[in-house]
Design a protein around this motif. Structure first.
Motif, mmCIF file in Angstrom:
data_model
loop_
_atom_site.group_PDB
_atom_site.id
_atom_site.type_symbol
_atom_site.label_atom_id
_atom_site.label_comp_id
_atom_site.label_asym_id
_atom_site.label_seq_id
_atom_site.Cartn_x
_atom_site.Cartn_y
_atom_site.Cartn_z
ATOM 1 N N ILE A 1 0.860 -1.179 0.000
ATOM 2 C CA ILE A 1 0.000 0.000 0.000
ATOM 3 C C ILE A 1 0.897 1.229 0.000
ATOM 4 O O ILE A 1 1.840 1.295 0.788
ATOM 5 C CB ILE A 1 -0.921 0.007 1.242
ATOM 6 N N PRO A 2 0.640 2.212 -0.856
ATOM 7 C CA PRO A 2 1.480 3.409 -0.881
ATOM 8 C C PRO A 2 1.497 4.115 0.477
ATOM 9 O O PRO A 2 0.473 4.244 1.132
ATOM 10 C CB PRO A 2 0.822 4.302 -1.935
ATOM 11 N N SER A 3 2.673 4.537 0.890
ATOM 12 C CA SER A 3 2.815 5.265 2.148
ATOM 13 C C SER A 3 2.500 6.734 1.925
ATOM 14 O O SER A 3 3.031 7.350 1.000
ATOM 15 C CB SER A 3 4.244 5.126 2.680
ATOM 16 N N GLN A 4 1.656 7.309 2.762
ATOM 17 C CA GLN A 4 1.371 8.743 2.666
ATOM 18 C C GLN A 4 2.462 9.544 3.368
ATOM 19 O O GLN A 4 2.738 10.668 2.996
ATOM 20 C CB GLN A 4 0.003 9.045 3.262
ATOM 21 N N ARG A 5 3.096 8.945 4.361
ATOM 22 C CA ARG A 5 4.150 9.629 5.114
ATOM 23 C C ARG A 5 5.452 9.701 4.314
ATOM 24 O O ARG A 5 6.147 10.698 4.343
ATOM 25 C CB ARG A 5 4.406 8.918 6.437
ATOM 26 N N TYR A 6 5.784 8.610 3.618
ATOM 27 C CA TYR A 6 7.018 8.531 2.842
ATOM 28 C C TYR A 6 6.660 8.249 1.377
ATOM 29 O O TYR A 6 6.458 7.101 0.999
ATOM 30 C CB TYR A 6 7.924 7.422 3.391
ATOM 31 N N PRO A 7 6.582 9.282 0.543
ATOM 32 C CA PRO A 7 6.103 9.119 -0.839
ATOM 33 C C PRO A 7 6.901 8.131 -1.687
ATOM 34 O O PRO A 7 6.359 7.573 -2.630
ATOM 35 C CB PRO A 7 6.208 10.532 -1.429
ATOM 36 N N ASN A 8 8.157 7.902 -1.376
ATOM 37 C CA ASN A 8 8.969 6.970 -2.167
ATOM 38 C C ASN A 8 8.912 5.545 -1.639
ATOM 39 O O ASN A 8 9.677 4.689 -2.067
ATOM 40 C CB ASN A 8 10.424 7.446 -2.214
ATOM 41 N N ALA B 1 4.229 -18.471 7.216
ATOM 42 C CA ALA B 1 3.697 -19.760 7.675
ATOM 43 C C ALA B 1 4.280 -20.173 9.028
ATOM 44 O O ALA B 1 3.651 -20.917 9.769
ATOM 45 C CB ALA B 1 3.983 -20.834 6.629
ATOM 46 N N GLU B 2 5.463 -19.682 9.360
ATOM 47 C CA GLU B 2 6.080 -20.027 10.647
ATOM 48 C C GLU B 2 5.462 -19.261 11.813
ATOM 49 O O GLU B 2 5.715 -19.589 12.971
ATOM 50 C CB GLU B 2 7.582 -19.760 10.599
ATOM 51 N N TYR B 3 4.659 -18.241 11.513
ATOM 52 C CA TYR B 3 4.019 -17.426 12.547
ATOM 53 C C TYR B 3 2.522 -17.322 12.264
ATOM 54 O O TYR B 3 2.034 -16.272 11.843
ATOM 55 C CB TYR B 3 4.637 -16.027 12.583
ATOM 56 N N PRO B 4 1.761 -18.398 12.487
ATOM 57 C CA PRO B 4 0.315 -18.327 12.207
ATOM 58 C C PRO B 4 -0.355 -17.262 13.075
ATOM 59 O O PRO B 4 -0.041 -17.114 14.257
ATOM 60 C CB PRO B 4 -0.187 -19.722 12.545
ATOM 61 N N GLY B 5 -1.236 -16.513 12.462
ATOM 62 C CA GLY B 5 -1.960 -15.479 13.194
ATOM 63 C C GLY B 5 -1.251 -14.142 13.235
ATOM 64 O O GLY B 5 -1.725 -13.197 13.849
ATOM 65 N N MET B 6 -0.114 -14.031 12.562
ATOM 66 C CA MET B 6 0.637 -12.783 12.565
ATOM 67 C C MET B 6 0.614 -12.171 11.156
ATOM 68 O O MET B 6 0.722 -12.873 10.164
ATOM 69 C CB MET B 6 2.095 -13.024 12.961
ATOM 70 N N ILE B 7 0.463 -10.858 11.105
ATOM 71 C CA ILE B 7 0.632 -10.099 9.869
ATOM 72 C C ILE B 7 1.759 -9.114 10.149
ATOM 73 O O ILE B 7 1.707 -8.356 11.118
ATOM 74 C CB ILE B 7 -0.646 -9.343 9.467
ATOM 75 N N PHE B 8 2.774 -9.133 9.309
ATOM 76 C CA PHE B 8 3.929 -8.270 9.501
ATOM 77 C C PHE B 8 3.908 -7.146 8.481
ATOM 78 O O PHE B 8 3.400 -7.311 7.369
ATOM 79 C CB PHE B 8 5.225 -9.077 9.355
ATOM 80 N N TRP B 9 4.468 -6.004 8.853
ATOM 81 C CA TRP B 9 4.550 -4.880 7.940
ATOM 82 C C TRP B 9 5.950 -4.283 7.985
ATOM 83 O O TRP B 9 6.655 -4.393 8.979
ATOM 84 C CB TRP B 9 3.505 -3.813 8.253
ATOM 85 N N SER B 10 6.334 -3.670 6.874
ATOM 86 C CA SER B 10 7.608 -2.962 6.797
ATOM 87 C C SER B 10 7.531 -1.946 5.667
ATOM 88 O O SER B 10 6.707 -2.074 4.761
ATOM 89 C CB SER B 10 8.758 -3.939 6.550
ATOM 90 N N TYR B 11 8.364 -0.919 5.757
ATOM 91 C CA TYR B 11 8.469 0.038 4.660
ATOM 92 C C TYR B 11 9.428 -0.523 3.625
ATOM 93 O O TYR B 11 10.477 -1.049 3.963
ATOM 94 C CB TYR B 11 9.005 1.389 5.151
ATOM 95 N N GLU B 12 9.046 -0.436 2.366
ATOM 96 C CA GLU B 12 9.882 -0.901 1.263
ATOM 97 C C GLU B 12 9.958 0.223 0.233
ATOM 98 O O GLU B 12 9.020 1.017 0.102
ATOM 99 C CB GLU B 12 9.261 -2.134 0.588
ATOM 100 N N ASN B 13 11.056 0.295 -0.492
ATOM 101 C CA ASN B 13 11.172 1.276 -1.567
ATOM 102 C C ASN B 13 10.173 0.946 -2.661
ATOM 103 O O ASN B 13 9.948 -0.224 -2.966
ATOM 104 C CB ASN B 13 12.584 1.294 -2.153
#
Length: 120
Positions: free
Chosen positions: A54-61, A70-82
């Motif tokens: 999803i495009p970041s509104q805070r960091y336009p780039n 699969a090793e962490y059922p029930g978890m959703i992880f997020w990170s900023y990517e270029n």
């Protein structure tokens, strides 16, 4: 039930502890009217290879990358990517007589669209 955490080793460990506590609390209180007889199952609705950017509104780039593991059922992880760069159109050098050659070969028809457009 899902726990959303930043994609770091610390967050993964902490998130598992939190998720397990939520599941335990709901399971121990299944008779509570708020749960209407439902129970908690970690990671039951998304598959193990969920990925979403999803495009970041805070960091336009950047985009915010969400994914499951699969090793962490029930978890959703997020990170900023270029953001992935979109391919740009490039100028191409062609021989001086290329257009004339293409016309003679019947590959290019010049002026037909203008004539048809002018008739209508």
């Amino acid at each position: 039930m899902y726990e959303l955490k930043h994609d770091t080793a610390y967050s993964k460990a902490r998130g598992q502890v939190q998720l397990n506590a939520y599941v335990k609390a709901i399971r121990e209180n299944e008779t509570d009217k708020r749960y209407k007889g439902r129970t908690a199952i970690p990671g039951d609705s998304l598959n193990a290879i969920f990925n979403c950017d999803i495009p970041s509104q805070r960091y336009p780039n950047k985009v915010i990358h969400y994914h499951t593991d699969a090793e962490y059922p029930g978890m959703i992880f997020w990170s900023y990517e270029n953001r992935k760069k979109q391919p740009q159109e490039e100028m191409v050098a062609v021989p001086k007589d290329a257009l004339e050659w293409a016309k003679n070969a019947g590959l290019v028809v010049v002026g037909v669209v203008a004539v048809i457009a002018g008739v209508f």
